[in-house]
Enzyme design. Structure first.
Site, PDB file in Angstrom:
ATOM      1  N   GLU A   1      80.006   0.655  89.630  1.00  0.00           N
ATOM      2  CA  GLU A   1      78.664  -0.079  90.273  1.00  0.00           C
ATOM      3  C   GLU A   1      77.792   0.748  91.201  1.00  0.00           C
ATOM      4  OE1 GLU A   1      76.901  -4.627  91.022  1.00  0.00           O
ATOM      5  OE2 GLU A   1      78.869  -3.445  92.202  1.00  0.00           O
TER       6      GLU A   1
ATOM      7  N   HIS B   1      65.239 -11.352  92.522  1.00  0.00           N
ATOM      8  CA  HIS B   1      65.131 -10.786  91.251  1.00  0.00           C
ATOM      9  C   HIS B   1      64.167 -10.819  90.481  1.00  0.00           C
ATOM     10  CE1 HIS B   1      70.064 -10.717  91.771  1.00  0.00           C
ATOM     11  NE2 HIS B   1      69.503  -9.914  92.559  1.00  0.00           N
TER      12      HIS B   1
ATOM     13  N   ASP C   1      70.829  -2.849  94.505  1.00  0.00           N
ATOM     14  CA  ASP C   1      70.244  -4.261  94.577  1.00  0.00           C
ATOM     15  C   ASP C   1      69.952  -4.742  96.109  1.00  0.00           C
ATOM     16  OD1 ASP C   1      70.181  -7.017  92.907  1.00  0.00           O
ATOM     17  OD2 ASP C   1      71.281  -7.370  94.583  1.00  0.00           O
TER      18      ASP C   1
ATOM     19  N   ASP D   1      71.864  -5.017  85.349  1.00  0.00           N
ATOM     20  CA  ASP D   1      71.990  -6.408  85.155  1.00  0.00           C
ATOM     21  C   ASP D   1      70.752  -7.486  85.172  1.00  0.00           C
ATOM     22  OD1 ASP D   1      72.094  -5.904  88.002  1.00  0.00           O
ATOM     23  OD2 ASP D   1      73.644  -7.431  88.102  1.00  0.00           O
ATOM     24  N   HIS D   2      69.959  -6.854  86.051  1.00  0.00           N
ATOM     25  CA  HIS D   2      68.449  -7.312  85.836  1.00  0.00           C
ATOM     26  C   HIS D   2      67.730  -6.827  86.850  1.00  0.00           C
ATOM     27  CE1 HIS D   2      70.109  -8.252  90.035  1.00  0.00           C
ATOM     28  NE2 HIS D   2      71.018  -8.755  89.581  1.00  0.00           N
TER      29      HIS D   2
ATOM     30  N   SER E   1      73.422 -11.740  89.459  1.00  0.00           N
ATOM     31  CA  SER E   1      74.637 -10.615  89.145  1.00  0.00           C
ATOM     32  C   SER E   1      75.613 -11.250  88.434  1.00  0.00           C
ATOM     33  CB  SER E   1      75.222 -10.171  90.492  1.00  0.00           C
ATOM     34  OG  SER E   1      73.961  -9.161  90.810  1.00  0.00           O
TER      35      SER E   1
ATOM     36  N   ASP F   1      73.074  -1.930  90.031  1.00  0.00           N
ATOM     37  CA  ASP F   1      72.730  -3.197  90.040  1.00  0.00           C
ATOM     38  C   ASP F   1      71.380  -3.739  90.604  1.00  0.00           C
ATOM     39  OD1 ASP F   1      74.694  -5.981  90.468  1.00  0.00           O
ATOM     40  OD2 ASP F   1      72.646  -6.135  91.066  1.00  0.00           O
TER      41      ASP F   1
ATOM     42  N   THR G   1      79.635  -8.238  90.295  1.00  0.00           N
ATOM     43  CA  THR G   1      79.776  -7.362  89.477  1.00  0.00           C
ATOM     44  C   THR G   1      81.070  -6.971  89.133  1.00  0.00           C
ATOM     45  OG1 THR G   1      77.459  -6.657  89.520  1.00  0.00           O
ATOM     46  CG2 THR G   1      78.722  -5.290  88.104  1.00  0.00           C
TER      47      THR G   1
ATOM     48  N   HIS H   1      66.426  -5.833  97.196  1.00  0.00           N
ATOM     49  CA  HIS H   1      66.157  -7.292  97.957  1.00  0.00           C
ATOM     50  C   HIS H   1      65.443  -7.054  99.286  1.00  0.00           C
ATOM     51  CE1 HIS H   1      68.024 -10.242  95.720  1.00  0.00           C
ATOM     52  NE2 HIS H   1      69.275  -9.560  95.521  1.00  0.00           N
TER      53      HIS H   1
END
Ligand SMILES: [Zn+2]
Length: 541
Positions: free
Chosen positions: A273, A420, A278, A320-321, A86, A44, A154, A282
């Protein structure tokens, strides 16, 4: 228009049409029903800069497992905004439909950007079948392995339907009644009556359905067969850097899930995942990020080991990004980037023993030993200026920020945002035959379509089967009344030929004149309309 200009316009239009067809071709070329098993792994929020740094840091620059299966790029935009979160990004991968922010496997209200489907808007908020649900209709085993709580966006995208990712009550209840075979992650507290708004005791429900409920590494290791819910923390699991010996690691959970799911003769679907890649991005936290990417890459290795000896297995990996915009090189290296040696980026991070979050907590408990704590856990003696920034920081969050600022500066790393990012992410595919490989620059929604094609199914057809809207119940000779007497647990009374049948939101059964009857799929209520599987409607007499 002179002739030279005409030629240029013609050439431009040819380029446009060629690139459009090149975009559409890879999925069209793929054969149907070539895979019995599918393993999807999602790191993620993993931007490519994090992969490059992880490769240098953990592999001396040699290829990671991921590097062996690089296949293309993925466009990550939502149906209406260019930077994804997400919930919609995972929805696109799970259902083959781009959608909007916050939505978990339901259709969006707006489809304005390239790659979205304007027909979806006509049935806004209607549930979309996921590849996990499709696999279940084919009799395959299904599993989820994550390091967040399992009701996080997710995993929810693959196993539930909700109009808001924060709706843990509905998401977790659907997950319990989705008849999955293996669930490993965190989130124990969200299944307990004490922590649920609807006061339902889903822990008892999980046990009642015959799941083995495991909570630590010892119990996890003892599992060799059967259905299992492994919930190893009240909410999320620790970052890899902070993980203790008695907590299972992501690659171990992946390997165990494959071992259990692969006993199903019909095949299996597994989503893994690396959830906290992620979270570290962040935070702009480089040590936490790279350790979690490394653990994720080891999980990819487990999936590839299985696929290389079981050729009917498809492995597909994509973030996912993007997140954070991490770069080797920052503003301070603008003049000397080309002469910096590799250890200018890796030396500091190699010695980091814990995340800056855990170190900040330790420092707050023992402020007078700040310098020693940094030396012991980060592996260097801080300069006076560095030490002062940590001491001056007056909250846990501020101390975390001071600590990671030191790591980033010492490692010559840059970040552009705490949120993101909108760039394409890498696509990684291992298929049994090159002809069946998804390649090129694809849409995130192509991933869902590709998986469905690989197992010989159709997602939109499955949506029609699993989610008949109440407006269409008449076709089945059925009338429906909503019973909101228990506002947190709405139920639906369906009547046919004088018989009545009670369905409950998020569950896979009804209670009728002959007692409790279960069906494939769950009842989804989006607070306006209820959706019930065709199979269940056909059972009513
Ligand atoms: Zn995400």
């Amino acid at each position: 228009m002179n002739s030279r200009k005409k030629v240029a316009v013609l050439a431009a239009s040819m380029v446009l049409s060629t690139s459009l067809s090149a975009f559409a071709m890879p999925l069209e070329k793929v054969g149907t029903g070539f895979a019995k098993n599918v393993i999807v792994l999602i790191p993620d929020g993993m931007s490519q800069g994090g992969v490059t740094l992880t490769r240098w840091l953990y592999n001396e620059g040699a290829p990671l497992n991921l590097d062996g299966i690089t296949s293309g790029l993925v466009r990550t935009n939502n149906s209406d905004t260019p930077i994804a979160d997400s919930a919609p990004a995972g929805t696109a991968m799970a259902t083959g439909h781009k959608t909007q922010d916050k939505l978990i496997a339901v259709k969006g209200k707006a489809a304005t950007l390239y790659g979205s489907n304007s027909d979806d808007v006509k049935e806004a908020l209607a549930p979309l079948a996921t590849v996990l649900e499709l696999a279940k209709t084919q009799g395959k085993a299904a599993g989820l392995v994550v390091t967040s709580e399992i009701m996080h966006a997710t995993p929810a995208d693959f196993s539930a339907h909700a109009v808001n990712r924060k709706n843990y009550n509905d998401i977790s209840e659907q997950q319990v009644f989705q008849n999955m075979d293996v669930v490993f992650g965190g989130g124990y507290k969200f299944f307990t009556a004490a922590d649920r708004e609807d006061k339902q005791d889903l822990i008892s429900e999980i046990k009642g359905q015959g799941y083995q409920l495991v909570a630590d590494k010892k119990q996890f290791d003892a599992i060799t067969d059967g259905k299992v819910f492994g919930l190893f923390a009240p909410s999320d699991l620790p970052y890899e850097l902070d993980r203790k010996q008695d907590e299972p690691a992501l690659p171990e959970m992946t390997s165990k899930a494959i071992q259990l799911l692969s006993k199903d003769k019909d095949g299996f679907f597994l989503m893994v995942e690396g959830s906290k890649v992620d979270w570290a991005a962040h935070n702009n936290a480089p040590a936490a990020l790279t350790a979690d990417i490394k653990a994720f890459d080891d999980a990819v290795g487990m999936a590839l080991n299985y696929a290389k000896t079981n050729k009917d297995t498809l492995v597909i990996v994509a973030s996912d990004h993007g997140n954070g915009g991490i770069s080797m090189g920052n503003e301070a290296t603008s003049g000397n980037y080309s002469t910096l040696p590799i250890n200018a980026f890796t030396d500091t991070l190699k010695k980091v023993q814990m995340t800056e979050e855990t170190l900040a907590k330790a420092i707050i408990k023992n402020e007078e030993h700040t310098s020693d704590l940094i030396k012991t856990n980060f592996g260097f003696v801080p300069t006076e200026a560095e030490l002062n920034t940590v001491i001056a920081a007056d909250s846990q969050g501020a101390k975390m920020k001071a600590l990671r600022t030191i790591l980033n500066k010492r490692s010559n790393l840059g970040w552009t945002t705490g949120g993101h990012t909108g760039e394409d992410v890498a696509l990684y595919v291992y298929a049994n035959n090159y002809k069946n490989q998804l390649t090129g620059t694809v849409q995130n929604s192509d991933i869902g379509k590709y998986i469905a094609k690989a197992i010989g199914g159709e997602l939109d057809k499955t949506s029609e089967q699993l989610f008949v809207p109440s407006t269409a119940f008449g076709k089945y000779g059925v009338k429906c009344a909503v019973d909101n007497s228990d506002a947190k647990n709405p139920s639906f009374v369906l009547t046919k030929n004088g018989h009545s049948y009670k369905f409950q939101e998020n569950r896979n059964y009804f209670v009728g004149p002959e007692g409790k009857v279960t069906f494939n799929g769950v009842v989804v209520y989006n607070d306006k309309e209820v959706f019930i599987p065709q199979e269940a409607l056909k059972m009513l007499k």
